[in-house]
Design an enzyme around this catalytic site. Structure first.
Site, PDB file in Angstrom:
ATOM      1  N   ASP A 128       0.899  -1.098   0.201  1.00 13.17           N
ATOM      2  CA  ASP A 128      -0.163   0.017   0.009  1.00 13.17           C
ATOM      3  C   ASP A 128       0.787   1.411  -0.048  1.00 13.17           C
ATOM      4  OD1 ASP A 128      -2.285   1.836   0.770  1.00 13.17           O
ATOM      5  OD2 ASP A 128      -1.673   1.764   2.796  1.00 13.17           O
ATOM      6  N   ASP A 130       0.067   5.226   0.973  1.00 12.90           N
ATOM      7  CA  ASP A 130      -0.258   6.018   2.444  1.00 12.90           C
ATOM      8  C   ASP A 130      -0.086   5.327   3.305  1.00 12.90           C
ATOM      9  OD1 ASP A 130      -1.200   9.031   1.148  1.00 12.90           O
ATOM     10  OD2 ASP A 130      -1.942   7.523  -0.001  1.00 12.90           O
ATOM     11  N   ASP A 320      -2.101  -0.429   5.678  1.00 12.07           N
ATOM     12  CA  ASP A 320      -2.412   0.167   6.874  1.00 12.07           C
ATOM     13  C   ASP A 320      -4.050   0.335   7.100  1.00 12.07           C
ATOM     14  OD1 ASP A 320      -2.400   2.396   5.359  1.00 12.07           O
ATOM     15  OD2 ASP A 320      -2.322   3.860   6.832  1.00 12.07           O
TER      16      ASP A 320
HETATM   17 MG   LIG Z   1      -2.789   3.292   3.575  1.00 10.81          MG
END
Ligand SMILES: [Mg+2]
Length: 374
Positions: A128, A130, A320
């Protein structure tokens, strides 16, 4: 390569199902809230104190959702509020947090076990962007990754097939990462492109591999314009057009303005039952209601790389956000590889391991490279 094209054609027919109004806004909100990061093990057992988690049990919440449509929206607003920048604070580890870490140990601590499990298998890396490769910053346009992280990912991609899987528009995430040798899945996996150059793992000649939500482009544009207009009055709100989806960032929105913003977004989406709304980490995501997510993108990429029915593949997905859970779940169900959640606080997750922040992600990736090329 002909077979890849044929497979792609089949996948389009098989997987892209547009659901009806039932899967629209209200449904999406209730699902999201019931799974919200707010309702972690820690939250149910012990509040984190003032400014910490809101104490409401999952059962109580679900009852509210069933009984009262108003409660549904209020709970959703509460959960937005709880994930606002002023509410997420790191505190010393409680017993609950320690128990969470027992179940989701640090991928750095478990490095040897992880690499032992991958012996004889091809590791494929999914990252991922960000909050995983770059820190979450107030201005989403300035979510840059460090040069050191870029160098690490470059080395990683030399040793393992590597894909970036992001909710962002593919061009935008490419603008941040700037590595042509990677696979990119933008718009939550709805826009998949292979390496443009320099990858020994590149299969086939076509760059664009998959765009299952093309028919939604005009609708997304229209909603984007309405949302920009409607959120004008909320200071700090930022609407981002991610091509096949839209993000409303509330990283900088004052707590008192939450409910107003939620209502504005909701009022726009009322007109569009084919779009759904979910809440991520300091962001509201608006996506087509097609059955496609980061988990499906992961499977598609494994297939594109030629590992569709292989038992000797070992996918590692690091992310996240709630949207990454779809990918963690796919790995659990396949019984292949594992997911790593990037988080400083306990969260309900399908990931097997954890890392606290992007700097730990970088350590982990560097160790993987050194392990592969001692
Ligand atoms: Mg993320």
């Amino acid at each position: 390569m002909v077979s890849l094209t044929e497979e792609r054609g089949n996948m389009t027919k098989k997987n892209v199902v547009v659901s009806d109004a039932k899967s629209g806004l209200n449904m999406a909100i209730s699902v999201d809230v019931s799974k919200s990061s707010l309702f972690t093990t820690a939250a149910q057992k012990k509040p984190a104190g003032p400014g910490g988690f809101i104490t409401i049990s999952r059962k109580q919440l679900l009852q509210n959702l069933e009984i009262n449509g108003g409660a549904r929206v209020n709970s959703w607003v509460d959960s937005m509020r709880a994930s606002s920048p002023t509410h997420i604070k790191s505190t010393p580890l409680s017993d609950d947090q320690n128990s969470w870490i027992d179940h989701h140990p640090s991928a750095l601590d478990m490095f040897e076990q992880i690499t032992n499990a991958s012996k004889g298998k091809q590791i494929v890396m999914f990252l991922d962007y960000d909050g995983t490769l770059s820190p979450i910053v107030d201005d989403p346009d300035r979510a840059f990754m460090s040069d050191q992280m870029r160098a690490t990912v470059r080395k990683l991609a030399r040793n393992f097939p590597t894909a970036i899987v992001s909710g962002r528009c593919r061009d935008k995430v490419y603008g941040f990462v700037r590595l042509a040798e990677l696979y990119y899945a933008g718009s939550h996996g709805m826009d998949i492109k292979g390496p443009s150059k320099g990858s020994k793992y590149k299969k086939g000649t076509q760059d664009i591999l998959f765009q299952p939500a093309n028919e939604f482009l005009p609708m997304i544009d229209e909603v984007y314009k309405s949302l920009v207009e409607k959120t004008k009055s909320t200071p700090g709100a930022k609407v981002e057009n991610n091509k096949f989806c839209i993000s409303v960032h509330f990283r900088c929105v004052d707590e008192k303005k939450w409910s107003e913003l939620a209502e504005e977004v909701k009022s726009v989406l009322k007109e569009y039952p084919k779009l759904r709304l979910t809440q991520g980490r300091k962001v509201l995501e608006i996506r087509p209601t097609i059955k496609w997510d980061k988990g499906k993108a992961l499977e598609f990429l494994l297939e594109s790389l030629g590992y569709a029915n292989c038992t000797d593949v070992f996918p590692v997905y690091i992310g996240d956000d709630r949207t990454d859970e779809d990918a963690f779940k796919v790995l659990r169900e396949r019984g292949q590889g594992f997911g790593i959640l990037v988080s400083k606080i306990p969260k309900d997750t399908n990931a097997s391991y954890s890392l606290q922040e992007p700097s730990e992600v970088m350590d982990f990736l560097q160790r993987l490279v050194r392990w592969k090329q001692p």
